[in-house]
Write an enzyme that holds these catalytic residues in place. Sequence first.
Site, short mmCIF file in Angstrom:
data_model
loop_
_atom_site.label_atom_id
_atom_site.label_comp_id
_atom_site.label_asym_id
_atom_site.label_seq_id
_atom_site.Cartn_x
_atom_site.Cartn_y
_atom_site.Cartn_z
N ASP A 93 5.19 -5.85 -29.43
CA ASP A 93 4.52 -4.55 -29.55
C ASP A 93 4.15 -3.98 -28.18
O ASP A 93 3.00 -3.61 -27.93
CB ASP A 93 3.26 -4.68 -30.39
CG ASP A 93 3.48 -5.36 -31.71
OD1 ASP A 93 4.54 -5.12 -32.33
OD2 ASP A 93 2.61 -6.15 -32.13
N GLU A 127 5.22 2.43 -39.27
CA GLU A 127 4.26 1.90 -38.30
C GLU A 127 4.63 2.39 -36.90
O GLU A 127 5.49 3.24 -36.75
CB GLU A 127 4.28 0.37 -38.33
CG GLU A 127 5.63 -0.25 -38.00
CD GLU A 127 5.64 -1.77 -38.04
OE1 GLU A 127 4.56 -2.35 -38.22
OE2 GLU A 127 6.73 -2.35 -37.90
N ASN A 177 11.03 -6.02 -37.16
CA ASN A 177 10.40 -4.71 -36.98
C ASN A 177 10.75 -4.12 -35.61
O ASN A 177 11.29 -4.80 -34.73
CB ASN A 177 8.89 -4.80 -37.19
CG ASN A 177 8.17 -5.47 -36.01
OD1 ASN A 177 8.73 -6.32 -35.34
ND2 ASN A 177 6.93 -5.08 -35.80
N GLU A 206 3.66 -16.43 -9.73
CA GLU A 206 3.93 -15.99 -11.11
C GLU A 206 4.61 -14.62 -11.14
O GLU A 206 4.76 -14.02 -12.21
CB GLU A 206 2.66 -15.98 -11.93
CG GLU A 206 1.57 -15.02 -11.46
CD GLU A 206 0.64 -15.61 -10.41
OE1 GLU A 206 -0.45 -15.04 -10.21
OE2 GLU A 206 0.99 -16.63 -9.78
N ASP A 227 0.93 -21.55 -6.40
CA ASP A 227 0.02 -20.41 -6.53
C ASP A 227 0.60 -19.14 -5.92
O ASP A 227 0.68 -18.10 -6.57
CB ASP A 227 -1.31 -20.75 -5.87
CG ASP A 227 -2.29 -19.60 -5.87
OD1 ASP A 227 -2.24 -18.77 -6.80
OD2 ASP A 227 -3.12 -19.51 -4.95
N GLU A 265 0.79 9.32 14.69
CA GLU A 265 -0.39 9.95 15.29
C GLU A 265 -0.85 11.13 14.43
O GLU A 265 -0.03 11.89 13.91
CB GLU A 265 -0.07 10.43 16.71
CG GLU A 265 0.33 9.33 17.68
CD GLU A 265 -0.85 8.48 18.10
OE1 GLU A 265 -2.01 8.90 17.85
OE2 GLU A 265 -0.62 7.41 18.70
N GLU A 304 -2.24 13.90 15.23
CA GLU A 304 -1.91 15.22 15.76
C GLU A 304 -0.45 15.59 15.53
O GLU A 304 -0.06 16.76 15.68
CB GLU A 304 -2.23 15.30 17.25
CG GLU A 304 -1.47 14.33 18.13
CD GLU A 304 -2.22 13.03 18.34
OE1 GLU A 304 -1.99 12.39 19.38
OE2 GLU A 304 -3.03 12.65 17.46
N TYR A 344 -12.66 18.37 7.41
CA TYR A 344 -13.97 18.92 7.03
C TYR A 344 -14.00 19.07 5.52
O TYR A 344 -13.13 19.72 4.93
CB TYR A 344 -14.16 20.28 7.71
CG TYR A 344 -15.47 20.97 7.41
CD1 TYR A 344 -16.64 20.55 8.03
CD2 TYR A 344 -15.52 22.05 6.55
CE1 TYR A 344 -17.84 21.19 7.78
CE2 TYR A 344 -16.72 22.71 6.29
CZ TYR A 344 -17.88 22.27 6.91
OH TYR A 344 -19.08 22.90 6.67
N TRP A 346 -20.66 16.38 7.23
CA TRP A 346 -20.03 15.55 8.25
C TRP A 346 -18.57 15.97 8.40
O TRP A 346 -17.99 16.61 7.53
CB TRP A 346 -20.11 14.06 7.91
CG TRP A 346 -19.67 13.74 6.49
CD1 TRP A 346 -20.46 13.51 5.43
CD2 TRP A 346 -18.32 13.67 6.00
NE1 TRP A 346 -19.71 13.29 4.30
CE2 TRP A 346 -18.39 13.37 4.62
CE3 TRP A 346 -17.08 13.81 6.59
CZ2 TRP A 346 -17.27 13.22 3.83
CZ3 TRP A 346 -15.95 13.67 5.81
CH2 TRP A 346 -16.05 13.38 4.44
N ASP A 347 -17.99 15.58 9.53
CA ASP A 347 -16.56 15.70 9.74
C ASP A 347 -15.96 14.30 9.80
O ASP A 347 -16.62 13.35 10.22
CB ASP A 347 -16.24 16.40 11.07
CG ASP A 347 -16.78 17.82 11.11
OD1 ASP A 347 -17.08 18.35 10.04
OD2 ASP A 347 -16.92 18.35 12.22
#
Length: 634
Positions: free
Chosen positions: A49, A248, A311, A384, A503, A519, A521, A543, A623-624
């Site tokens: 399902d 269903e 099904n 896994e 693991d 960068e 800019e 801003y 704030w900026d």
Amino acid sequence: MLKKLSLFVLTFALLLSCLPMMSAYAANSATAKLPGNSNPLMDHKLGADPFALTYNGRVYVYMSSDAYVYNTDGTIKENDFSTLNKINVISSADMVNWTDHGSIPVAGANNANSGNGIAKWASLSWAPSVAHKTINGVDKFFLYFANGASGIGVLTSNSPIGPWTDPLGKALVTTSTAGMSGVTWLFDPAVLVDDDGTGYLYCGGGIPNTSNAASIANPKTARVLKLGSDMTSIVGSATTIDAPYMFEDSGIHKYNGKYYYSYCFNFSGTHPAAYPTGEIGYMTSSSPTGPFTYVGHFLKNPYTFFGVGGNNHHAVFNFNNQWYVVYHAQTVSKVLLGDGKGYRSPHINKLVYNTDGTIQEVQGNMAGIAQIANLNPYIRVEAETIGWNAGIATETTQATGGPTSNMDVTSINNGDWVAIGNADFGTSGATTFKANVASTVGGKIEIRLDSATGTLVGTLNVSSTGGTQTWKEIETTVSNATGVHKIFFVFTGTGTSNLFNLDYWQFTSGAASTGTRVEAEDMTLSGTYAGKITSPFSGAAFYGNDDFSAFTQYFAYGTHTFTLRGASSTSATAKVQLQIGGTTVGTFSFTGTTPTVQTLSNIAHATGSQEVKLIATGDNGTWDAYVDYLDILN
């Protein structure tokens, strides 16, 4: 899962030992998901399902917890669905390598799930569906499930893999809910969060009178309910969906502004050709609550494709601008038992629309979906995470540092293996390999390329760590691993007990630099205040909530680490979201005016050519945020 029945004879193993770059041990065979194929999604365990959720560059598939049920003599009997009290979860960024997230212990009544069940009122958890919605700036996830055929429950989490809680302590929908009268089977939920954030829940099924032709043709047992803004309440009364020959498996998705309600046709009586028995039909509407108009069908019963029926259950989803359908079929159990016996496994195939919005017939097959992105072997990869395997199993682990409900690979015997599809080692290649292991026996991990008997590029010797949950990271050298390859970890050792548990693993590259710096800019700046600055560094100023910078980057694989150098204009904290391909994958925070470097590690994201955005968030101007550069690290 059932282990292999026999090994190759010793003489063949000795012959192999005389060949160069070959193991002294014969590799065992995959069960049902053969290397190169993508279906079924997994074969080391079952899942029925299925429902798919896409989030942050990954597909999460949630399933009923099919598991083999045994007779008193140890033989496997027909599925009686008595094990369906959990939800199995897997996820993938590339549609081939699926990470096993274990099982959510949903049902808690009558000491279900050894007393660890989350919903203490529920005895069962069938046919899950999951939705994501941002509420008050927080990502929330909602898991809807059926308590048998008697009602729908919901669990909530801040993550697609949990941990989960029961916010109501009772069912969300019952036969007493307004508008639910006349529903034969109150189960099989499907959920849709519309573009405006409103949630809708679809459910129901069954035939009121299987001896009545009118009742078979128009059972009127499907319902749609509007959810409250909290996604855990119902608004108003349920609306009936008059789905012809409904049985269903409610499904819902939205395409080009239309709502597609899909479902499984019933098996009773004689059907007109337009409503083939046991197939998936669909209806469309301009509204999420209907009325819906029948259009056609698009997914045949699994028997058509795989020679074993039962099904039919599905969910339609979109991932990276491609449509798919996830469904189940008895392919793994058929291989193991010769007869499916009602035990189901998840599959995915493409779904294609015609220009008029109708859906083409889906072609179910074992080939499935070709891998859509290369895996990055230079980050931590959970053991896994499996493309293909032979002989192994997974279990809940005590190892630390992994995801919620962390798992390990276990039941490792000589000749077993786990494989990963299409990992990109790059041109410089890998120089070392490490793995986190736990063992009282020990053995070896042979690292091979492209097949279980392919080129040997390294061998990790695993000695006893003092316990099967006493973990130790060990390392070995690797050579000649460059370019894109499948990776096969072939396990060897002596004896008949579990050699060791695994693991996670990770390769290290010999490249001097594995990152890209952009960068600020040099990015495209947009917003009411965004602009270039020269102090406190050469960069960009943001801003309020509307500013952003953007650039286009090609990603060969779907996980990277990102570092951003920046600062706040005040002592307050400035936040900058990282968005890739239109999906927010993380947020950087800068406190104070001194520039710092902040890191988002192992972030999953879309692959290919993607727009990358840095978006300022906050309180509109107190704030900026100043940004210097963004590093993209392999």
